[in-house]
Design an enzyme around this catalytic site. Structure first.
Site, PDB file in Angstrom:
ATOM      1  N   ASP A  62      10.608  -6.256 -52.772  1.00 24.09           N
ATOM      2  CA  ASP A  62       9.923  -7.457 -53.236  1.00 24.09           C
ATOM      3  C   ASP A  62       8.888  -7.775 -52.162  1.00 24.09           C
ATOM      4  O   ASP A  62       9.217  -8.360 -51.129  1.00 24.09           O
ATOM      5  CB  ASP A  62      10.921  -8.608 -53.402  1.00 24.09           C
ATOM      6  CG  ASP A  62      10.261  -9.872 -53.927  1.00 24.09           C
ATOM      7  OD1 ASP A  62       9.301  -9.762 -54.726  1.00 24.09           O
ATOM      8  OD2 ASP A  62      10.690 -10.969 -53.531  1.00 24.09           O
ATOM      9  N   GLU A  88       7.739  -4.456 -56.792  1.00 32.65           N
ATOM     10  CA  GLU A  88       7.255  -5.438 -57.757  1.00 32.65           C
ATOM     11  C   GLU A  88       5.747  -5.308 -57.894  1.00 32.65           C
ATOM     12  O   GLU A  88       5.016  -5.285 -56.905  1.00 32.65           O
ATOM     13  CB  GLU A  88       7.610  -6.857 -57.312  1.00 32.65           C
ATOM     14  CG  GLU A  88       7.209  -7.892 -58.349  1.00 32.65           C
ATOM     15  CD  GLU A  88       7.692  -9.274 -57.997  1.00 32.65           C
ATOM     16  OE1 GLU A  88       8.841  -9.596 -58.303  1.00 32.65           O
ATOM     17  OE2 GLU A  88       6.901 -10.017 -57.390  1.00 32.65           O
ATOM     18  N   ASP A  90      14.184 -13.495 -51.952  1.00 34.36           N
ATOM     19  CA  ASP A  90      13.428 -12.229 -51.871  1.00 34.36           C
ATOM     20  C   ASP A  90      14.388 -11.044 -51.830  1.00 34.36           C
ATOM     21  O   ASP A  90      14.096  -9.979 -52.376  1.00 34.36           O
ATOM     22  CB  ASP A  90      12.547 -12.207 -50.611  1.00 34.36           C
ATOM     23  CG  ASP A  90      11.721 -13.467 -50.468  1.00 34.36           C
ATOM     24  OD1 ASP A  90      10.612 -13.501 -51.017  1.00 34.36           O
ATOM     25  OD2 ASP A  90      12.206 -14.411 -49.819  1.00 34.36           O
TER      26      ASP A  90
END
Length: 179
Positions: free
Chosen positions: A7, A68, A141
């Site tokens: 992330d 991501e 996260d």
């Protein structure tokens, strides 16, 4: 299949490693964040993200890295930092010959919770359940990185079948034109 989810972020870059196959219980192998000080020079922050991700790659040796996909936000400086951290993650994987998959936030949320509009708490709760953890990983996260890895494990078989079908169709279509 062992997948390292990333992330991306400059202040906190979430990292999570999950092992398993679609349809079977999954196992978390590691979760955490690579942190950089907000007041440090950008180049040094990117270097710190790179060094942190390299340590994760060394320790866990994933077969795939799921990152991501960066999407436009209202705050351009935030999206720039996220995009730069994302590029570092892709570079680290490419340097080692590890395939990289990009998943949008809504794809990840839909895969893990059943809805692409889930909030962070819902994602954290489902990651906790799916990996049989005692509590949601903190910060968010870290949970998001695990969700990325889970998403990839579950979506990869279908994506691979689709890619093979498209390649086969393209090969037949090309063969028909040259005959």
């Amino acid at each position: 299949m062992r997948v390292m989810g990333v992330d991306p972020g400059l202040t906190r870059c979430g990292v999570g490693v999950v092992e398993g196959v679609a349809g079977r219980p999954l196992t978390m192998l590691g979760v955490g964040v690579v942190r950089t000080p907000a007041d440090a020079d950008l180049s040094l922050r990117l270097l710190a993200v790179e060094q942190g991700l390299e340590q994760w790659l060394d320790e866990h040796r994933p077969e795939f890295v799921a990152v991501e996909r960066v999407f436009s936000q209202h705050n351009v400086s935030t999206v720039m930092g996220t995009a730069q951290a994302s590029a570092v993650a892709m570079l680290c994987a490419a340097r080692r010959g590890i395939p990289v998959a990009l998943h949008t936030p809504s794809e990840v949320k839909a895969a893990v919770t059943g809805t692409g509009r889930a909030d962070k708490a819902q994602v954290g709760a489902m990651v906790t359940r799916l990996l049989r953890l005692s509590a949601p990983p903190k910060p968010a996260d870290a949970a998001d990185a695990l969700a990325l890895a889970i998403c990839h494990i579950w979506r990869a078989p279908a994506q691979n079948r689709l890619q093979r079908a498209v390649a086969l169709h393209t090969a037949h279509a090309t063969k028909g034109r040259t005959a």
